[in-house]
Design a protein around this motif. Structure first.
Motif, PDB file in Angstrom:
ATOM      1  N   ARG A  52      52.071 -72.622 -33.414  1.00 22.95           N
ATOM      2  CA  ARG A  52      51.056 -73.492 -34.024  1.00 22.95           C
ATOM      3  C   ARG A  52      50.110 -74.043 -32.967  1.00 22.95           C
ATOM      4  NH1 ARG A  52      50.122 -78.558 -34.136  1.00 22.95           N
ATOM      5  NH2 ARG A  52      52.103 -79.103 -33.140  1.00 22.95           N
ATOM      6  N   MET A  53      50.665 -74.454 -31.832  1.00 22.82           N
ATOM      7  CA  MET A  53      49.844 -74.988 -30.756  1.00 22.82           C
ATOM      8  C   MET A  53      48.904 -73.918 -30.204  1.00 22.82           C
ATOM      9  SD  MET A  53      49.182 -77.773 -29.070  1.00 22.82           S
ATOM     10  CE  MET A  53      50.628 -78.835 -29.262  1.00 22.82           C
ATOM     11  N   GLU A  54      49.414 -72.707 -30.044  1.00 24.25           N
ATOM     12  CA  GLU A  54      48.571 -71.606 -29.564  1.00 24.25           C
ATOM     13  C   GLU A  54      47.394 -71.370 -30.510  1.00 24.25           C
ATOM     14  OE1 GLU A  54      50.604 -68.039 -27.603  1.00 24.25           O
ATOM     15  OE2 GLU A  54      52.174 -68.870 -28.879  1.00 24.25           O
ATOM     16  N   MET A  55      47.657 -71.391 -31.814  1.00 25.04           N
ATOM     17  CA  MET A  55      46.596 -71.180 -32.799  1.00 25.04           C
ATOM     18  C   MET A  55      45.586 -72.325 -32.763  1.00 25.04           C
ATOM     19  SD  MET A  55      47.171 -68.225 -34.053  1.00 25.04           S
ATOM     20  CE  MET A  55      47.675 -67.907 -32.356  1.00 25.04           C
ATOM     21  N   ASP A  56      46.084 -73.560 -32.622  1.00 24.77           N
ATOM     22  CA  ASP A  56      45.193 -74.717 -32.546  1.00 24.77           C
ATOM     23  C   ASP A  56      44.287 -74.646 -31.318  1.00 24.77           C
ATOM     24  OD1 ASP A  56      46.298 -75.730 -34.847  1.00 24.77           O
ATOM     25  OD2 ASP A  56      47.546 -77.236 -33.848  1.00 24.77           O
ATOM     26  N   ASN A  57      44.816 -74.065 -30.246  1.00 28.50           N
ATOM     27  CA  ASN A  57      44.089 -74.031 -28.979  1.00 28.50           C
ATOM     28  C   ASN A  57      43.253 -72.768 -28.768  1.00 28.50           C
ATOM     29  OD1 ASN A  57      45.007 -76.507 -28.042  1.00 28.50           O
ATOM     30  ND2 ASN A  57      46.844 -75.645 -27.099  1.00 28.50           N
ATOM     31  N   LEU A  58      43.359 -71.832 -29.695  1.00 26.85           N
ATOM     32  CA  LEU A  58      42.756 -70.514 -29.469  1.00 26.85           C
ATOM     33  C   LEU A  58      41.258 -70.573 -29.191  1.00 26.85           C
ATOM     34  CD1 LEU A  58      43.867 -67.682 -29.292  1.00 26.85           C
ATOM     35  CD2 LEU A  58      43.404 -67.390 -31.734  1.00 26.85           C
ATOM     36  N   GLU A  59      40.538 -71.348 -29.971  1.00 22.89           N
ATOM     37  CA  GLU A  59      39.091 -71.429 -29.773  1.00 22.89           C
ATOM     38  C   GLU A  59      38.730 -72.090 -28.452  1.00 22.89           C
ATOM     39  OE1 GLU A  59      36.586 -72.880 -32.837  1.00 22.89           O
ATOM     40  OE2 GLU A  59      37.554 -71.711 -34.419  1.00 22.89           O
ATOM     41  N   LEU A  60      39.597 -72.968 -27.972  1.00 28.04           N
ATOM     42  CA  LEU A  60      39.314 -73.697 -26.729  1.00 28.04           C
ATOM     43  C   LEU A  60      39.770 -72.925 -25.496  1.00 28.04           C
ATOM     44  CD1 LEU A  60      38.178 -76.421 -25.716  1.00 28.04           C
ATOM     45  CD2 LEU A  60      40.513 -77.315 -25.807  1.00 28.04           C
TER      46      LEU A  60
END
Length: 234
Positions: A52-60
Motif C-alpha cells: 500500500r505504501m509503495e502504491m501511495d508513493n509511486l507518483e512521488l
C-alpha cells in the motif's frame, strides 16, 4: 490468427526479469523486512501495508530499489506507531543497499538471443526504474554493446512508448517489444498497434498483474523461454 513479424525492423527489450533476475531480490527483501517488524504485526499484514505504501508513493518516488527502501522506512514507522529503533531503520537501509549490490544474473539464453538478433535488427533497451541503478546493472551485465539505444522510462504506458517511438522515428508496426510484464511490456504496445512477445518470469510484482479480461482479444505471443524468440523472428 497467426502473427507475422516479417516487417519488424527494431526490437525492444525490457531489462528486469527479462534479461536478468530482479523480482526475486524484492521478494527476499520483503521477507527480511517482515522479519525485522515481526513484533509489531503479522507477516501478511506487513506485506500488505508495504505494498500500500509503495502504491501511495509511486507518483512521488517512481520505481526501483531506492523508492522501495523509502517505502519500507515509512511502513516501519507507521507499523510500529513511530516506535521503531534507529538500529532497525539502519537494518532496513542495509536491505536496500544489499539489493543495490546484488550481482547481475543473466537469464538463460539472453546473450545468445541478443547476439543473433543484433546482426539483423536494431535493438533497444526500454526499461523503467531508477536511472543510476539501471545503468549500473546494464554495465555489470556486459550487454551494452548489443543495444543501439537505451531508454529508462518513468513509466511504461502507451504515451511513454509512443513518445519513444516518435523520438526514434520508428513506425509502431515495425517495432517489437519483448518483456515479462503483460501490463508494462505487452498491452501498451498492442494498444498502439505495435508488436509484443510475452516471456513470463516465475514471480510477478502485484502491481504488474493484469486480469484475464484485460488480455482478451489482444494479439501477442507468449513464450516460455527467451530463446524461442529466435524461432519467431528470423
Amino acid at each position: 490468427m497467426e502473427i507475422n513479424y516479417k516487417n519488424i525492423k527494431v526490437i525492444g527489450f525490457d531489462a528486469d526479469d527479462t534479461l536478468w533476475v530482479n523480482e526475486t531480490y524484492f521478494r527476499d527483501a520483503e521477507l527480511a523486512f517482515a522479519k525485522l517488524l515481526s513484533k509489531y504485526e503479522t507477516a501478511n499484514k506487513i506485506d500488505q501495508e508495504l505494498f500500500r505504501m509503495e502504491m501511495d508513493n509511486l507518483e512521488l518516488y517512481g520505481y526501483g530499489i531506492k523508492a522501495f527502501t523509502l517505502s519500507m522506512v515509512e511502513s516501519a514507522l507507521e507499523l510500529s506507531n513511530y516506535n521503531i529503533s534507529t538500529k532497525t531503520i539502519e537494518s532496513i537501509l542495509n536491505i536496500g543497499k544489499d539489493m543495490l549490490n546484488k550481482p547481475v544474473e543473466l537469464l538463460d539464453g539472453v546473450e545468445e538471443v541478443l547476439k543473433t538478433l543484433s546482426k539483423k535488427y536494431r535493438l533497444i533497451l526500454a526499461t523503467k526504474g531508477d536511472l543510476l541503478d539501471q545503468e549500473r546493472k546494464l554495465e555489470k551485465s556486459g550487454l551494452t554493446d548489443y543495444f543501439h539505444h537505451i531508454e529508462v522510462l518513468s513509466d511504461k504506458k502507451e504515451a511513454n512508448y509512443s513518445k519513444l517511438l516518435n523520438h526514434l522515428d520508428i513506425n509502431p508496426s515495425e517495432f517489437l517489444m519483448i518483456g515479462n510484464s503483460l501490463k508494462s511490456d505487452v498491452l501498451p504496445l498492442v494498444n498502439i498497434k505495435a508488436n509484443a512477445i510475452h516471456v513470463p518470469f516465475h514471480t510477478t510484482w502485484a502491481h504488474e498483474q493484469v486480469s484475464e479480461e484485460e488480455t482478451n482479444g489482444k494479439m501477442y505471443k507468449t513464450i516460455t523461454s527467451l530463446k524461442e524468440v529466435l524461432n519467431l523472428v528470423k
